[in-house]
Motif scaffolding. Structure first.
Motif, short mmCIF file in Angstrom:
data_model
loop_
_atom_site.label_atom_id
_atom_site.label_comp_id
_atom_site.label_asym_id
_atom_site.label_seq_id
_atom_site.Cartn_x
_atom_site.Cartn_y
_atom_site.Cartn_z
N LEU A 181 0.69 -1.04 0.01
CA LEU A 181 0.14 0.01 -0.29
C LEU A 181 0.86 1.41 0.19
O LEU A 181 0.86 1.89 -0.73
CB LEU A 181 -0.97 -0.13 1.29
CG LEU A 181 -2.31 -1.21 1.41
CD1 LEU A 181 -2.55 -1.10 2.57
CD2 LEU A 181 -3.06 -0.87 0.26
N ILE A 182 1.92 1.15 0.45
CA ILE A 182 2.79 2.38 1.01
C ILE A 182 3.57 2.12 -0.56
O ILE A 182 3.01 4.04 -1.46
CB ILE A 182 3.78 2.31 1.98
CG1 ILE A 182 3.10 2.09 3.33
CG2 ILE A 182 5.07 3.37 2.10
CD1 ILE A 182 4.31 2.22 4.65
N TYR A 183 4.15 1.61 -1.06
CA TYR A 183 4.66 1.51 -2.85
C TYR A 183 3.90 2.09 -3.71
O TYR A 183 4.42 2.89 -4.27
CB TYR A 183 5.03 0.05 -2.74
CG TYR A 183 6.01 0.09 -3.92
CD1 TYR A 183 7.22 0.93 -3.62
CD2 TYR A 183 5.86 -0.53 -5.51
CE1 TYR A 183 7.87 -0.18 -4.89
CE2 TYR A 183 6.37 -0.35 -6.07
CZ TYR A 183 7.76 -0.09 -6.52
OH TYR A 183 8.21 -0.43 -7.30
N LYS A 184 2.90 1.66 -3.94
CA LYS A 184 1.48 1.89 -4.56
C LYS A 184 1.03 3.89 -4.17
O LYS A 184 0.57 3.84 -5.56
CB LYS A 184 0.01 0.80 -4.43
CG LYS A 184 0.67 -0.12 -4.99
CD LYS A 184 0.42 -0.39 -6.15
CE LYS A 184 1.07 -2.07 -7.05
NZ LYS A 184 1.05 -1.30 -8.33
N GLN A 185 1.27 4.02 -3.13
CA GLN A 185 1.05 5.50 -3.31
C GLN A 185 2.48 6.60 -3.51
O GLN A 185 2.40 7.68 -3.20
CB GLN A 185 0.32 5.72 -1.78
CG GLN A 185 -0.21 4.77 -1.21
CD GLN A 185 -1.76 5.28 -1.88
OE1 GLN A 185 -1.82 6.69 -2.54
NE2 GLN A 185 -2.28 4.29 -2.38
N MET A 186 3.47 5.77 -3.65
CA MET A 186 4.76 6.68 -4.17
C MET A 186 4.32 7.38 -4.99
O MET A 186 3.96 6.72 -6.60
CB MET A 186 5.95 5.88 -3.99
CG MET A 186 6.73 5.44 -2.31
SD MET A 186 8.32 4.41 -2.32
CE MET A 186 7.87 4.56 -0.42
N PRO A 187 4.73 8.27 -4.97
CA PRO A 187 4.75 8.80 -6.97
C PRO A 187 6.15 8.11 -7.39
O PRO A 187 6.83 7.69 -7.31
CB PRO A 187 5.13 10.58 -6.33
CG PRO A 187 5.12 11.25 -4.67
CD PRO A 187 5.16 9.54 -4.16
N LYS A 188 5.64 7.90 -9.17
CA LYS A 188 6.99 7.11 -9.97
C LYS A 188 8.17 7.97 -9.67
O LYS A 188 9.17 7.60 -10.07
CB LYS A 188 5.84 7.37 -11.06
CG LYS A 188 4.95 6.94 -11.39
CD LYS A 188 4.73 5.74 -11.15
CE LYS A 188 3.88 4.68 -11.39
NZ LYS A 188 3.92 3.27 -11.05
#
Length: 199
Positions: A181-188
């Motif tokens: 979940l944290i990774y998916k919320q990180m900006p590309k």
């Protein structure tokens, strides 16, 4: 699936991004583990930073983060933690490889990835548990299961592995989904930065 190829997953460069990431991952591990121990939760949470470092910068960065955290945590809060530095290295490597192979690409794939990581953790930790703590883990309900199995004349190695695995399974499923979940919320842009592709 992640675009990282397995050929690139072992590349490790001590870049500014990695130098920033590893202490941050160690800090996340430290705080999460202290939080779980303080609340006496039936899990450890101390590999969250390792997961994130492995996902962002590969298995070597994750392994280093986990190893350093265990040493620091062992020197400051819980000497027992130092023994499991080897386990943290294994977790970091497993997460990095699985992430590179696309096992964290969707919520559905995270569960089997977490099970594999729990197995890796339990396989490394079980001999340590037997050698240093008579097979126990220090988590009450897992150790109750261990005691019950030993009372029924189950091999101490099998009882210790089951004790460790059921705890690892709960812990790694929770941590894997938190990391996902944290990774998916990180900006590309941030993800590319940590992966060494700042362009």
């Amino acid at each position: 699936m992640e675009k990282n190829s397995l050929q690139n997953v072992w590349k490790f460069k001590l870049s500014a991004a990695t130098v920033t990431l590893i202490p941050a991952a160690v800090g996340i591990n430290y705080v999460a583990k202290a939080f779980a121990e303080g609340l006496k939760l039936p899990l450890w949470l101390g590999s969250l930073g390792t997961f994130l470092a492995s996902m962002l910068a590969g298995p070597i960065a994750g392994a280093i983060s986990g190893f350093i955290n265990n040493i620091i945590y062992g020197l400051t809060l819980s000497p027992i933690s130092t023994v499991y530095a080897l386990t943290s290295i294994g977790i970091g490597i497993a997460v990095g490889i699985l992430h590179a192979r696309g096992w964290f690409a969707s919520a559905k794939k995270v569960l089997p990835a977490a099970i594999i990581i729990a197995l890796v953790s339990a396989i490394i930790s079980t001999p340590l548990n037997v050698i240093f703590w008579g097979g126990q883990t220090g988590i009450a309900w897992g150790d109750a299961l261990f005691a019950s199995m030993v009372a029924k004349h189950v091999s101490i190695w099998i009882a210790s592995f089951v004790d460790e695995f059921v705890l690892d399974l709960l812990d790694k499923v929770v941590v894997a989904y938190l990391a996902f979940l944290i990774y998916k919320q990180m900006p590309k842009r941030m993800i590319y930065f940590f992966k060494g592709n700042e362009n």
